[in-house]
Scaffold this motif. Structure first.
Motif, PDB file in Angstrom:
ATOM      1  N   GLY A  46      -7.271  31.982-109.504  1.00  0.00           N
ATOM      2  CA  GLY A  46      -6.140  32.256-110.387  1.00  0.00           C
ATOM      3  C   GLY A  46      -6.603  32.712-111.759  1.00  0.00           C
ATOM      4  O   GLY A  46      -6.033  33.639-112.348  1.00  0.00           O
ATOM      5  N   MET A  47      -7.651  32.075-112.266  1.00  0.00           N
ATOM      6  CA  MET A  47      -8.178  32.454-113.580  1.00  0.00           C
ATOM      7  C   MET A  47      -8.836  33.839-113.514  1.00  0.00           C
ATOM      8  O   MET A  47      -8.652  34.670-114.410  1.00  0.00           O
ATOM      9  CB  MET A  47      -9.180  31.400-114.055  1.00  0.00           C
ATOM     10  N   ALA A  48      -9.589  34.094-112.434  1.00  0.00           N
ATOM     11  CA  ALA A  48     -10.225  35.398-112.266  1.00  0.00           C
ATOM     12  C   ALA A  48      -9.167  36.489-112.092  1.00  0.00           C
ATOM     13  O   ALA A  48      -9.305  37.596-112.628  1.00  0.00           O
ATOM     14  CB  ALA A  48     -11.162  35.375-111.058  1.00  0.00           C
ATOM     15  N   THR A  49      -8.099  36.176-111.341  1.00  0.00           N
ATOM     16  CA  THR A  49      -7.006  37.137-111.158  1.00  0.00           C
ATOM     17  C   THR A  49      -6.352  37.474-112.489  1.00  0.00           C
ATOM     18  O   THR A  49      -6.035  38.631-112.764  1.00  0.00           O
ATOM     19  CB  THR A  49      -5.951  36.581-110.185  1.00  0.00           C
ATOM     20  N   ALA A  50      -6.151  36.463-113.322  1.00  0.00           N
ATOM     21  CA  ALA A  50      -5.541  36.688-114.635  1.00  0.00           C
ATOM     22  C   ALA A  50      -6.407  37.614-115.482  1.00  0.00           C
ATOM     23  O   ALA A  50      -5.895  38.519-116.158  1.00  0.00           O
ATOM     24  CB  ALA A  50      -5.329  35.354-115.352  1.00  0.00           C
ATOM     25  N   ALA A  51      -7.730  37.425-115.434  1.00  0.00           N
ATOM     26  CA  ALA A  51      -8.633  38.299-116.190  1.00  0.00           C
ATOM     27  C   ALA A  51      -8.596  39.717-115.632  1.00  0.00           C
ATOM     28  O   ALA A  51      -8.606  40.698-116.384  1.00  0.00           O
ATOM     29  CB  ALA A  51     -10.056  37.757-116.149  1.00  0.00           C
ATOM     30  N   ASP A  52      -8.549  39.828-114.299  1.00  0.00           N
ATOM     31  CA  ASP A  52      -8.481  41.131-113.643  1.00  0.00           C
ATOM     32  C   ASP A  52      -7.183  41.846-114.013  1.00  0.00           C
ATOM     33  O   ASP A  52      -7.146  43.045-114.251  1.00  0.00           O
ATOM     34  CB  ASP A  52      -8.537  40.922-112.121  1.00  0.00           C
ATOM     35  N   TRP A  53      -6.110  41.063-114.055  1.00  0.00           N
ATOM     36  CA  TRP A  53      -4.771  41.578-114.350  1.00  0.00           C
ATOM     37  C   TRP A  53      -4.664  42.056-115.788  1.00  0.00           C
ATOM     38  O   TRP A  53      -4.116  43.111-116.076  1.00  0.00           O
ATOM     39  CB  TRP A  53      -3.767  40.459-114.101  1.00  0.00           C
ATOM     40  N   MET A  54      -5.186  41.245-116.704  1.00  0.00           N
ATOM     41  CA  MET A  54      -4.995  41.521-118.134  1.00  0.00           C
ATOM     42  C   MET A  54      -6.124  42.407-118.647  1.00  0.00           C
ATOM     43  O   MET A  54      -7.143  41.942-119.129  1.00  0.00           O
ATOM     44  CB  MET A  54      -4.886  40.217-118.914  1.00  0.00           C
ATOM     45  N   SER A  55      -5.906  43.688-118.497  1.00  0.00           N
ATOM     46  CA  SER A  55      -6.892  44.684-118.891  1.00  0.00           C
ATOM     47  C   SER A  55      -6.809  44.937-120.390  1.00  0.00           C
ATOM     48  O   SER A  55      -6.095  44.253-121.123  1.00  0.00           O
ATOM     49  CB  SER A  55      -6.602  45.985-118.139  1.00  0.00           C
ATOM     50  N   ALA A  56      -7.523  45.971-120.809  1.00  0.00           N
ATOM     51  CA  ALA A  56      -7.396  46.392-122.211  1.00  0.00           C
ATOM     52  C   ALA A  56      -5.956  46.778-122.518  1.00  0.00           C
ATOM     53  O   ALA A  56      -5.502  46.664-123.659  1.00  0.00           O
ATOM     54  CB  ALA A  56      -8.332  47.569-122.479  1.00  0.00           C
ATOM     55  N   ALA A  57      -5.211  47.230-121.491  1.00  0.00           N
ATOM     56  CA  ALA A  57      -3.804  47.582-121.710  1.00  0.00           C
ATOM     57  C   ALA A  57      -3.003  46.357-122.129  1.00  0.00           C
ATOM     58  O   ALA A  57      -2.171  46.415-123.031  1.00  0.00           O
ATOM     59  CB  ALA A  57      -3.220  48.192-120.439  1.00  0.00           C
ATOM     60  N   SER A  58      -3.233  45.219-121.461  1.00  0.00           N
ATOM     61  CA  SER A  58      -2.525  43.992-121.830  1.00  0.00           C
ATOM     62  C   SER A  58      -3.025  43.431-123.145  1.00  0.00           C
ATOM     63  O   SER A  58      -2.245  43.032-124.014  1.00  0.00           O
ATOM     64  CB  SER A  58      -2.698  42.930-120.735  1.00  0.00           C
ATOM     65  N   VAL A  75      10.288  46.614-121.636  1.00  0.00           N
ATOM     66  CA  VAL A  75      10.122  47.060-120.247  1.00  0.00           C
ATOM     67  C   VAL A  75       8.716  46.750-119.742  1.00  0.00           C
ATOM     68  O   VAL A  75       8.524  46.474-118.547  1.00  0.00           O
ATOM     69  CB  VAL A  75      10.413  48.574-120.084  1.00  0.00           C
ATOM     70  N   TYR A  76       7.709  46.785-120.627  1.00  0.00           N
ATOM     71  CA  TYR A  76       6.337  46.508-120.204  1.00  0.00           C
ATOM     72  C   TYR A  76       6.163  45.025-119.902  1.00  0.00           C
ATOM     73  O   TYR A  76       5.489  44.662-118.920  1.00  0.00           O
ATOM     74  CB  TYR A  76       5.353  46.965-121.281  1.00  0.00           C
ATOM     75  N   PHE A 288      -1.727  31.275-116.151  1.00  0.00           N
ATOM     76  CA  PHE A 288      -2.743  31.796-117.072  1.00  0.00           C
ATOM     77  C   PHE A 288      -2.287  33.111-117.722  1.00  0.00           C
ATOM     78  O   PHE A 288      -2.554  33.355-118.893  1.00  0.00           O
ATOM     79  CB  PHE A 288      -4.066  32.015-116.325  1.00  0.00           C
ATOM     80  N   ILE A 289      -1.590  33.945-116.950  1.00  0.00           N
ATOM     81  CA  ILE A 289      -1.085  35.209-117.487  1.00  0.00           C
ATOM     82  C   ILE A 289       0.016  34.950-118.519  1.00  0.00           C
ATOM     83  O   ILE A 289       0.090  35.612-119.559  1.00  0.00           O
ATOM     84  CB  ILE A 289      -0.559  36.098-116.338  1.00  0.00           C
ATOM     85  N   ALA A 290       0.868  33.963-118.227  1.00  0.00           N
ATOM     86  CA  ALA A 290       1.996  33.667-119.122  1.00  0.00           C
ATOM     87  C   ALA A 290       1.535  33.267-120.519  1.00  0.00           C
ATOM     88  O   ALA A 290       2.241  33.518-121.503  1.00  0.00           O
ATOM     89  CB  ALA A 290       2.864  32.561-118.524  1.00  0.00           C
ATOM     90  N   LEU A 291       0.353  32.655-120.622  1.00  0.00           N
ATOM     91  CA  LEU A 291      -0.151  32.272-121.942  1.00  0.00           C
ATOM     92  C   LEU A 291      -0.259  33.487-122.858  1.00  0.00           C
ATOM     93  O   LEU A 291       0.076  33.430-124.041  1.00  0.00           O
ATOM     94  CB  LEU A 291      -1.520  31.591-121.817  1.00  0.00           C
ATOM     95  N   LEU A 292      -0.725  34.613-122.316  1.00  0.00           N
ATOM     96  CA  LEU A 292      -0.857  35.823-123.128  1.00  0.00           C
ATOM     97  C   LEU A 292       0.472  36.567-123.239  1.00  0.00           C
ATOM     98  O   LEU A 292       0.863  36.988-124.329  1.00  0.00           O
ATOM     99  CB  LEU A 292      -1.929  36.743-122.539  1.00  0.00           C
ATOM    100  N   ALA A 413     -11.646  41.711-122.008  1.00  0.00           N
ATOM    101  CA  ALA A 413     -10.468  42.230-121.314  1.00  0.00           C
ATOM    102  C   ALA A 413     -10.767  43.561-120.636  1.00  0.00           C
ATOM    103  O   ALA A 413     -10.414  43.770-119.468  1.00  0.00           O
ATOM    104  CB  ALA A 413      -9.310  42.382-122.305  1.00  0.00           C
ATOM    105  N   ALA A 414     -11.429  44.465-121.363  1.00  0.00           N
ATOM    106  CA  ALA A 414     -11.714  45.787-120.805  1.00  0.00           C
ATOM    107  C   ALA A 414     -12.747  45.709-119.683  1.00  0.00           C
ATOM    108  O   ALA A 414     -12.600  46.334-118.635  1.00  0.00           O
ATOM    109  CB  ALA A 414     -12.199  46.732-121.906  1.00  0.00           C
TER     110      ALA A 414
END
Length: 591
Positions: A46-58, A75-76, A288-292, A413-414
């Motif tokens: 879950g933590m690795a997925t969150a890092a993968d998900w949250m790129s430089a874009a996030s 919308v984003y 983990f994603i919701a924190l950001l 992130a990137a």
């Protein structure tokens, strides 16, 4: 200790940590290279997925979009978080139970077709390279600003780091590296947000600070002050929306289904032992994603407010250090249109296009810009939206160690997303094209070597795109989501939830959705950008949201073709049934 020394220490320690993890977790088999051996715990995944998900874009771009677009940027937030929920509930557990390594593997097996597999690989590689070019450029910008090297050298350094832990470690190395990167990036995002929220409102929790009164004695809440300040300068009110309802709906939906079809995130759910663990890891990742994501609106609002108050009506000779720092990196520009030596920040464009800097000093001491200033605009200041998160600690005059932490977080992130995308590209080439299509007799050792060579080649291409980005790289982010929504999502969804969808329908659907979406975005974004206005859009839908129409075309064509062609084989229908049977969900595909 100076801020620059702290930056070197923070970035150096984080890189040493990533490389150390890569060496410790070096992949020794194709299963470890592709899916980390399939034994990662749900919380770690879950933590690795969150890092993968949250790129430089996030990490970099989303708060910048919120800062400058206000309500329209919602919308984003809705699209990217909604897409994750869609992926977690509808796709991930079933794909995990299917038991294959990659998305093209699922499509090729489910639709009993090498052609379908190859079409999926083409879609996947195009989506991944579109995404990764922006990540590598982000790495170059962070290095350039904080480590005092040029962007080209920054990209090359980033390529070296990613090469070590993705080519050596594969998914096993990337998984545990991404856990470390998540910890770095979330701390780098939250710590400045706590500081800024407390400084502006007296409330250290940014989610609550956004709804609190500004502690300047005005009695105004943060959003009220934002509206007042921006409308006084000629901008649209921060809380006002300018997009049509249908466009908001389509952009949100395109981001949702496009994100749910992004292959580098889907593959993360193959790394856990069983399907029930895929659901658990999805829940952890959402937390983990919701924190950001719940912090981003506050970060964007605080950044814009601080930016306006720091820059507007400030004499350039007295400009804060952060302004000249970013100006030297070509990401902020000022042109003294009225010759008073004071920076005027207003609505409208200061320059024609993105500023290009030239050597020399302007009449008021500013850096010269080759672009002509827009004569009928009062605005004198250009700012790149992507710098807001990185510049936030400097704008707020926070301690040097916070600035250093943000530098390390931006790189984390990137790099985390770049590594995930590179693995997807390499596994598509080695596993889906070589092993499953053109060279089925290749040995495991040969396949692992091919995967590493493909990852190396992908890093070189990604680095080239980061160093010499086509002029439209910033604009084609819509490609990644639109193409994923129009090509991969429908065939994955129908592959899981329908038994009648056959190979002819799947291939026809992917190609038709892909061609329509590509043509629409290409026309408005690249071929004829002057036509890119709401009056010319199909049904008022912008290129960012057109993936929804592409998705509907995919579904419609696929269903029509499937009804007119041969029925799905019996063994494939049984396979679809087995994917959704609750009993034995922990077993890999054995049918």
């Amino acid at each position: 200790m100076s801020t620059q020394v702290l930056i070197y220490i923070f970035v150096g320690l984080s890189f040493a940590l990533y490389i150390g993890i890569a060496i410790w977790s070096r992949a020794g088999s194709t299963k470890e290279f592709y899916v980390a051996g399939g034994g990662v715990s749900p919380m770690v995944n879950g933590m690795a997925t969150a890092a993968d998900w949250m790129s430089a874009a996030s990490f970099l771009s989303m708060a910048g979009l919120i800062a400058f677009l206000g309500y329209d940027a919602s919308v984003y937030l809705m699209g990217w978080t909604g897409g994750y929920v869609l992926l977690a509930l509808l796709l991930a557990p079933y794909l995990r139970k299917f038991g294959q390594f990659t998305v093209p593997d699922f499509i090729g097996t489910r639709y009993y077709s090498k052609t379908a597999r190859v079409v999926a690989v083409i879609c996947l590689i195009f989506i991944s390279f579109t995404y990764i070019a922006g990540q590598m450029r982000g790495v170059g910008i962070v290095f350039s600003r904080f480590l005092d090297v040029d962007i080209t050298m920054g990209v090359i350094m980033g390529m070296g780091i990613v090469f070590i832990y993705s080519v050596l470690g594969g998914m096993k190395g990337i998984t545990y590296t991404q856990v470390a990167q998540y910890c770095v990036l979330i701390m780098a995002y939250l710590v400045p947000a706590f500081f800024l929220s407390f400084m502006l409102t007296g409330n250290p929790i940014p989610q609550l600070g956004l709804g609190s009164e500004v502690n300047d004695g005005s009695g105004l809440y943060v959003l009220q002050k934002m509206d007042m300040v921006l409308t006084d300068l000629g901008f649209t009110a921060y809380t006002a929306g300018t997009k049509s309802t249908i466009d908001v709906f389509c952009i949100t939906m395109a981001l949702m289904v496009g994100t749910a079809g992004l292959p580098h995130v889907i593959v993360r759910f193959f790394t856990v032992p069983k399907a029930s663990d895929a659901r658990k890891s999805a829940g952890w990742a959402l937390l983990f994603i919701a924190l950001l994501y719940t912090t981003a609106p506050a970060v964007g609002a605080f950044a814009r407010l601080n930016f306006v108050e720091t820059v507007n009506e400030t004499a350039y000779a007295e400009a804060p250090e952060w302004f000249t720092n970013w100006e030297s990196n070509d990401l902020i520009a000022w042109h003294d249109k009225n010759g008073d030596g004071v920076m005027q920040y207003r609505a409208g464009n200061a320059f024609e296009g993105t500023p290009t800097f030239v050597e020399g000093t302007g009449p008021s001491g500013e850096r010269l810009v080759s672009n002509a200033p827009v004569a009928d605009s009062e605005n004198e200041v250009y700012v790149d939206r992507d710098i807001m998160v990185l510049a936030n600690p400097e704008i707020g005059n926070l301690p040097g160690w916070v600035i250093a932490l943000v530098a390390a977080g931006g790189l984390a992130a990137a790099l985390s997303t770049a590594a995930g995308l590179l693995l997807v590209i390499s596994s598509s080439v080695s596993h889906d094209l070589l092993k499953s299509t053109f060279r089925p007799d290749i040995s495991e050792k040969g396949e692992l070597l091919a995967a590493r060579l493909a990852a190396t080649a992908a890093i070189v291409v990604a680095g080239y795109l980061g160093i010499y980005p086509p002029g439209w790289v910033a604009e084609v982010v819509a490609f990644a989501f639109g193409l994923a929504a129009a090509s991969l999502f429908p065939v994955i969804f129908m592959g899981i939830f329908t038994k009648f969808m056959n190979r002819e329908g799947a291939i026809a659907g992917m190609v038709s959705g892909l061609v329509f979406t590509f043509a629409y975005i290409f026309y408005f974004k690249l071929w004829n950008p002057t036509m890119n206005v709401a009056d010319n859009w199909l049904l008022g839908i912008s290129p960012e949201g057109i993936g929804v129409i592409g998705m509907l075309i995919n579904f419609g064509v696929a269903i029509a073709v499937a009804k007119m062609t041969a029925q799905t084989p019996l063994e494939v229908r049984r396979l679809v049934d087995s994917i959704r049977v609750p009993r034995g969900a922990g077993e890999a595909h054995a049918h």
